[in-house]
Write an enzyme that holds these catalytic residues in place. Structure first.
Site, PDB file in Angstrom:
ATOM      1  N   GLU A   1      -8.604  -0.338  -0.573  1.00 40.01           N
ATOM      2  CA  GLU A   1      -7.970  -1.158  -1.610  1.00 40.01           C
ATOM      3  C   GLU A   1      -6.681  -1.787  -1.100  1.00 40.01           C
ATOM      4  O   GLU A   1      -5.844  -1.114  -0.488  1.00 40.01           O
ATOM      5  CB  GLU A   1      -7.667  -0.287  -2.831  1.00 40.01           C
TER       6      GLU A   1
ATOM      7  N   ARG B   1       7.050   5.615  -4.329  1.00 38.10           N
ATOM      8  CA  ARG B   1       6.134   6.509  -5.036  1.00 38.10           C
ATOM      9  C   ARG B   1       6.162   7.881  -4.376  1.00 38.10           C
ATOM     10  O   ARG B   1       6.125   7.992  -3.151  1.00 38.10           O
ATOM     11  CB  ARG B   1       4.711   5.952  -5.029  1.00 38.10           C
TER      12      ARG B   1
END
Length: 425
Positions: free
Chosen positions: A349, A262
């Site tokens: 997360e 990413r």
């Protein structure tokens, strides 16, 4: 992708859903685009019908020895053919404009998703495990990793630039152990089939799984036009593209441990220290393909499978349902699992599990045939992290640290660590 027919029938629902996600109303613009396209198609069809009838009239005029009428009809047919040729190009342009607009629309949240603006409006649904108690000030993972010689951020930057890291020795083995443990758990206890997919995908696969065109800036592209996968969701989900599946073949459950890539566009300045936000990382992905009636139950099941990873690792976590403003582009509902990091004194997360309905399958043309129906329906797709290895590594390091900077190996990982019980001894 949303169905334009549904938008025509439910313009207010669309605009309400978009506003709940922090986007502007779009129904009027989309319906106008669709109306222009449909009106143009109707004119083309009328022209084609007239061309066919005029062609027949030419023969009749010739048979009636009326050359003037025949020539007039020939001129009319030539004019109609020119209009059709130009009109077909216009139709393609109108269709492409409508499809591009539809491709940029986010999915419609389910009715039970809390309405909110951002992560502050997410709602906790449950907690698991216990926070560890320390009689010393716990360190962050990068402090532990650098002191042990297992996390080398400087060399990673030398090789590839910022947000790349070299792992060494027992820390590298610990991350590998995490991946093997997760795959064994999901295939052995949770019924997922292990897949090793390509890491490079074509435009069609990235588009079909809603990564294009909206998220092109978040991806890395090769010089030959392929995309490095941001998650194994892309190749796993696209395995059913253009298929018509039997209902009794569903659900299909797949898992993969892959590298992910990413660009982290828009994340400048966020989590610049440590291993939390990298351009290259490893993740165990979970993907399910279901029929329309089973997807919500599958979503709960998938989330429980991801939670089980943290339970077996003895990590404290909380599960949040994301509000409309914080939910991902293709999701109808998302659970985020946030693991406790004592070094940061914060939850972060570690897994995100989403049900997408038929949003992706419309783009991929992935269908199934219900047992009692001759017509096909679009499958429903789900994806989730089961879980991210880098963040699991961080969590294990911070939660299992000792005062002297060594790290205990969780019981679940000991079979994969070759007899190592404590890292750094």
């Amino acid at each position: 992708m949303l169905d334009i027919r549904w938008i025509r029938d439910n313009p207010e629902k669309l605009d309400e859903a978009l506003r709940s996600r922090g986007a502007e109303a779009e129904s009027a613009r989309l319906i106008a685009l669709d109306e222009a396209r449909r009106t143009h198609i109707a004119k083309l069809q009328e022209a084609q019908t007239r061309r066919n009838s005029a062609s027949k009239e030419i023969g009749a005029a010739m048979a009636a020895n009326d050359p003037a009428k025949a020539e007039a009809l020939k001129a009319e047919v030539a004019e109609i053919k020119s209009f059709i040729q130009t009109g077909e190009a216009t139709e393609r342009e109108l269709s492409e404009k409508l499809n591009d607009s539809l491709a940029r629309l986010p999915n419609i949240p389910l009715d039970d998703v809390p309405v909110g603006a951002d992560e502050n409006d997410n709602v906790e649904v449950r907690r698991g495990g216990e926070k560890p108690a320390f009689d010393f000030q716990p360190k962050e993972h990068f402090e532990l990793g650098e002191a042990l010689g297992g996390m080398d951020f400087e060399t990673g930057a030398k090789i590839s630039g910022s947000r790349f890291t070299v792992l060494r020795g027992q820390i590298a083995r610990l991350e590998r152990a995490l991946g093997q443990f997760m795959l064994d758990l999901h295939t052995g206890e949770h019924g997922y089939t292990e897949v090793q997919p390509p890491l490079l995908v074509r435009d069609e696969a990235a588009y079909g799984t809603d990564k294009l065109p909206k998220f092109a800036d978040d991806l890395f592209r090769t010089t030959d036009g392929r995309w490095l996968i941001p998650t194994a969701e892309v190749p796993l989900t696209y395995t059913v593209a253009d298929d018509i599946l039997a209902q009794d073949a569903l659900p299909i459950r797949m898992t993969a441990l892959t590298a992910c890539f990413r660009s982290e566009a828009g994340s400048a300045g966020r989590d610049t220290r440590g291993y939390l936000r990298q351009h290259q990382f490893y993740k165990v992905e979970l993907v399910s393909i279901t029929d329309a009636d089973s997807s919500l139950d599958e979503h709960e099941r998938m989330t429980e499978c991801a939670e089980k990873v943290l339970e077996k690792l003895g990590l404290h976590f909380r599960t949040m349902v994301l509000c409309t403003g914080d939910m991902g582009f293709g999701a109808r509902k998302t659970y985020d699992i946030e693991v406790w990091l004592p070094g940061q004194n914060a939850y972060r997360e570690i897994s995100s599990c989403s049900v997408c309905g038929d949003f992706q399958s419309r783009r991929m043309n992935a269908r199934y045939r219900p047992d009692s129906d001759r017509d096909t329906r679009f499958v429903h797709t789900l994806n989730g992290s089961g879980v991210a290895l880098g963040r699991a590594l961080i969590a294990v390091m911070e939660n299992y640290q000792n005062a002297d900077g060594t790290i205990r190996v969780p019981d679940a990982l000991k079979p994969y660590m070759g007899g190592i019980d404590v890292i750094g001894e």
